[in-house]
Design an enzyme around this catalytic site. Structure first.
Site, PDB file in Angstrom:
ATOM      1  N   CYS A 266     -98.436  28.058 -25.919  1.00 45.79           N
ATOM      2  CA  CYS A 266     -98.797  29.362 -26.494  1.00 45.79           C
ATOM      3  C   CYS A 266    -100.054  29.292 -27.352  1.00 45.79           C
ATOM      4  O   CYS A 266    -100.663  30.316 -27.644  1.00 45.79           O
ATOM      5  CB  CYS A 266     -97.636  29.921 -27.301  1.00 45.79           C
ATOM      6  SG  CYS A 266     -96.139  30.068 -26.334  1.00 45.79           S
TER       7      CYS A 266
ATOM      8  N   HIS B 130     -99.993  35.560 -32.082  1.00 43.63           N
ATOM      9  CA  HIS B 130     -99.228  35.294 -30.862  1.00 43.63           C
ATOM     10  C   HIS B 130     -98.023  36.229 -30.867  1.00 43.63           C
ATOM     11  O   HIS B 130     -97.299  36.323 -31.858  1.00 43.63           O
ATOM     12  CB  HIS B 130     -98.798  33.821 -30.880  1.00 43.63           C
ATOM     13  CG  HIS B 130     -97.877  33.441 -29.765  1.00 43.63           C
ATOM     14  ND1 HIS B 130     -97.933  34.025 -28.510  1.00 43.63           N
ATOM     15  CD2 HIS B 130     -96.867  32.538 -29.713  1.00 43.63           C
ATOM     16  CE1 HIS B 130     -96.995  33.488 -27.745  1.00 43.63           C
ATOM     17  NE2 HIS B 130     -96.336  32.597 -28.449  1.00 43.63           N
TER      18      HIS B 130
ATOM     19  N   ASN C 265     -93.211  37.571 -24.848  1.00 44.92           N
ATOM     20  CA  ASN C 265     -94.050  36.397 -25.092  1.00 44.92           C
ATOM     21  C   ASN C 265     -94.656  35.928 -23.764  1.00 44.92           C
ATOM     22  O   ASN C 265     -93.934  35.459 -22.884  1.00 44.92           O
ATOM     23  CB  ASN C 265     -93.185  35.300 -25.721  1.00 44.92           C
ATOM     24  CG  ASN C 265     -93.935  34.003 -25.955  1.00 44.92           C
ATOM     25  OD1 ASN C 265     -95.071  33.831 -25.519  1.00 44.92           O
ATOM     26  ND2 ASN C 265     -93.288  33.071 -26.632  1.00 44.92           N
TER      27      ASN C 265
HETATM   28  N1  COA Z   1     -77.981  38.511 -26.692  1.00 43.51           N
HETATM   29  C1  COA Z   1     -76.911  38.626 -27.492  1.00 43.51           C
HETATM   30  N2  COA Z   1     -76.501  37.645 -28.321  1.00 43.51           N
HETATM   31  C2  COA Z   1     -77.223  36.523 -28.351  1.00 43.51           C
HETATM   32  C3  COA Z   1     -78.354  36.332 -27.543  1.00 43.51           C
HETATM   33  C4  COA Z   1     -78.729  37.382 -26.679  1.00 43.51           C
HETATM   34  N3  COA Z   1     -79.816  37.304 -25.873  1.00 43.51           N
HETATM   35  N4  COA Z   1     -78.883  35.110 -27.797  1.00 43.51           N
HETATM   36  C5  COA Z   1     -78.101  34.547 -28.736  1.00 43.51           C
HETATM   37  N5  COA Z   1     -77.098  35.391 -29.072  1.00 43.51           N
HETATM   38  C6  COA Z   1     -76.052  35.183 -30.050  1.00 43.51           C
HETATM   39  C7  COA Z   1     -75.750  33.706 -30.291  1.00 43.51           C
HETATM   40  O1  COA Z   1     -74.816  33.220 -29.373  1.00 43.51           O
HETATM   41  C8  COA Z   1     -75.221  33.738 -31.691  1.00 43.51           C
HETATM   42  O2  COA Z   1     -73.871  34.161 -31.668  1.00 43.51           O
HETATM   43  P1  COA Z   1     -72.806  33.515 -32.697  1.00 43.51           P
HETATM   44  O3  COA Z   1     -73.312  33.872 -34.069  1.00 43.51           O
HETATM   45  O4  COA Z   1     -71.547  34.196 -32.291  1.00 43.51           O
HETATM   46  O5  COA Z   1     -72.839  32.050 -32.435  1.00 43.51           O
HETATM   47  C9  COA Z   1     -76.015  34.837 -32.359  1.00 43.51           C
HETATM   48  O6  COA Z   1     -76.501  35.686 -31.308  1.00 43.51           O
HETATM   49  C10 COA Z   1     -77.199  34.316 -33.179  1.00 43.51           C
HETATM   50  O7  COA Z   1     -77.898  33.358 -32.378  1.00 43.51           O
HETATM   51  P2  COA Z   1     -79.205  32.664 -32.882  1.00 43.51           P
HETATM   52  O8  COA Z   1     -79.674  31.715 -31.835  1.00 43.51           O
HETATM   53  O9  COA Z   1     -78.991  32.164 -34.285  1.00 43.51           O
HETATM   54  O10 COA Z   1     -80.173  33.934 -32.948  1.00 43.51           O
HETATM   55  P3  COA Z   1     -81.555  34.071 -33.670  1.00 43.51           P
HETATM   56  O11 COA Z   1     -81.513  35.139 -34.669  1.00 43.51           O
HETATM   57  O12 COA Z   1     -82.108  32.723 -34.079  1.00 43.51           O
HETATM   58  O13 COA Z   1     -82.472  34.620 -32.481  1.00 43.51           O
HETATM   59  C11 COA Z   1     -84.149  33.820 -31.009  1.00 43.51           C
HETATM   60  C12 COA Z   1     -82.666  33.822 -31.332  1.00 43.51           C
HETATM   61  C13 COA Z   1     -84.374  32.969 -29.774  1.00 43.51           C
HETATM   62  C14 COA Z   1     -84.585  35.253 -30.736  1.00 43.51           C
HETATM   63  C15 COA Z   1     -84.921  33.248 -32.243  1.00 43.51           C
HETATM   64  O14 COA Z   1     -84.346  32.026 -32.649  1.00 43.51           O
HETATM   65  C16 COA Z   1     -86.364  33.013 -31.957  1.00 43.51           C
HETATM   66  O15 COA Z   1     -87.125  33.936 -31.707  1.00 43.51           O
HETATM   67  N6  COA Z   1     -86.818  31.746 -32.043  1.00 43.51           N
HETATM   68  C17 COA Z   1     -88.190  31.408 -31.790  1.00 43.51           C
HETATM   69  C18 COA Z   1     -88.373  31.287 -30.306  1.00 43.51           C
HETATM   70  C19 COA Z   1     -89.805  31.245 -29.907  1.00 43.51           C
HETATM   71  O16 COA Z   1     -90.623  31.785 -30.572  1.00 43.51           O
HETATM   72  N7  COA Z   1     -90.104  30.582 -28.773  1.00 43.51           N
HETATM   73  C20 COA Z   1     -91.396  30.518 -28.212  1.00 43.51           C
HETATM   74  C21 COA Z   1     -92.332  29.723 -29.035  1.00 43.51           C
HETATM   75  S1  COA Z   1     -93.979  29.889 -28.491  1.00 43.51           S
END
Ligand code: COA
Length: 330
Positions: free
Chosen positions: A116, A257, A287
């Protein structure tokens, strides 16, 4: 004392596929919902290539627009740099196929791979060639077709990613009020496994087993990446302001980004950037990796959010782990 010549942006362009993959579409494929995706990421829909479209389709669309806006022809280019992690094919480079599609012969063309952050890495490379006086007109493209390495059975990643491209034509200038005035590149390789595709390289050569095990798709440690992203985006904004002696008032637009609206707001809030100075189009495209920043910049230009005379900060981070920024006077 500033060094001249400098690289100025003479033209911008974007390439996006027509097909839309909305949150409602994902609800039918996965255990997820529009409310969760919108609240956690700010994404409403993404664009996805259709059969017959590929990385080069989007790259060439963006390149042609940037070349036309610069008021030159492809024959006037001295160099093509393409940033991508989803190449047209493993061999040769995507930049060479783009050169062929643009109908240019002989000029150097190569790919830059920094996920990215790739476009910022490519922009820096292009800018350096201009600053040394080696070349006068450089085409830099950021493009990714992330749908090709997204696991649509993994709700932790598939909601985030889309396909898109952006491009810029850089030209040499001696105008001290114009051009790329600062770039910064970093990498921390110990975090390589935060975001990676396990198979398809030499460590794990493609086999029936790697395909069956879904090892050709992106694996991501979402929460760890989130923390890293906020920290590095904040650091990049601080570095760009400090190195260029700018205040928030001096900056017309931050083009981050397009990764997650929460990451973008957390980073820009630290410096009290008002949201009208932060360009966001993640709701429409998700993204798009190396395509993200140049696609946003091209759209910001087209919408009049930035224009001649604007001071713009670009900031990105990604797999590697990598992070990179730039300050540009348009
Ligand atoms: N839909 C519904 N629920 C979801 C889900 C989805 N797509 N993905 C995860 N969950 C659930 C999880 O299972 C978890 O449930 P639990 O609390 O019962 O265990 C809950 O939602 C929270 O999950 P978590 O992984 O902590 O969510 P988050 O707030 O961290 O959001 C991302 C997840 C991926 C959106 C976030 O971590 C993120 O944006 N990270 C950076 C990723 C990124 O930028 N990548 C590219 C880099 S260039």
């Amino acid at each position: 004392m500033a060094n001249f010549p400098r690289a100025a942006i003479a033209g911008l362009g974007s390439g996006i596929p027509e097909k839309v993959l909305s949150n409602a579409d994902l609800e039918k494929m996965l255990d997820t919902n529009d409310e969760w995706i919108t609240q956690r990421t700010g994404i409403k829909e993404r664009r996805i290539v259709s059969p017959g479209q590929s990385t080069v389709t989007l790259a060439v669309q963006a390149a042609k627009e940037a070349i036309a806006q610069a008021g030159i022809t492809a024959d006037d280019l001295d160099l093509i740099v393409c940033a991508t992690i989803t190449p047209e094919m493993p061999l040769p480079t995507t930049a060479c196929v783009i050169q062929s599609e643009l109908g240019v012969k002989g000029i150097p063309a190569f790919d830059v791979v920094a996920a990215c952050s790739g476009y910022l890495y490519g922009l820096t490379v292009g800018s350096q060639f201009i600053m040394t006086g080696k070349y006068k007109r450089v085409l830099v493209i950021g493009v990714d077709v992330l749908s090709s390495m997204t696991d649509y059975e993994d709700r932790g990643t598939s909601i985030l990613f889309g396909d898109g491209a952006g491009a810029a034509v850089l030209v040499a200038t001696d105008d001290e009020d114009k051009g790329i005035i600062h770039t910064v590149l970093h990498a921390e390789g110990s975090g390589w496994n935060y975001i990676h595709v396990p198979a398809g390289g030499t460590r794990k050569v493609t086999s029936a087993e790697t395909v069956a095990n879904r090892e050709h798709f992106i694996k991501m440690r979402g929460r760890d990446v989130y923390k890293f992203a906020v920290e590095k985006m904040q650091w990049l904004l601080g570095d760009c302001l400090e190195k260029c002696n700018l205040t928030v008032d001096d900056v017309d637009m931050v083009i981050p980004h397009q990764v997650n609206l929460r990451i973008i707001t957390s980073a820009t809030r630290k410096f009290n950037f008002p949201m009208e100075k932060v360009f966001v189009n993640i709701d429409k495209y998700g993204n798009t990796s190396a395509g993200s920043v140049p696609l946003a910049m091209s759209e910001a230009w087209r919408e009049g959010a930035i224009g001649p005379g604007s001071t713009v900060i670009l900031a990105a981070f990604g797999a590697g782990l990598t992070w990179a920024g730039a300050v540009i006077k348009l």
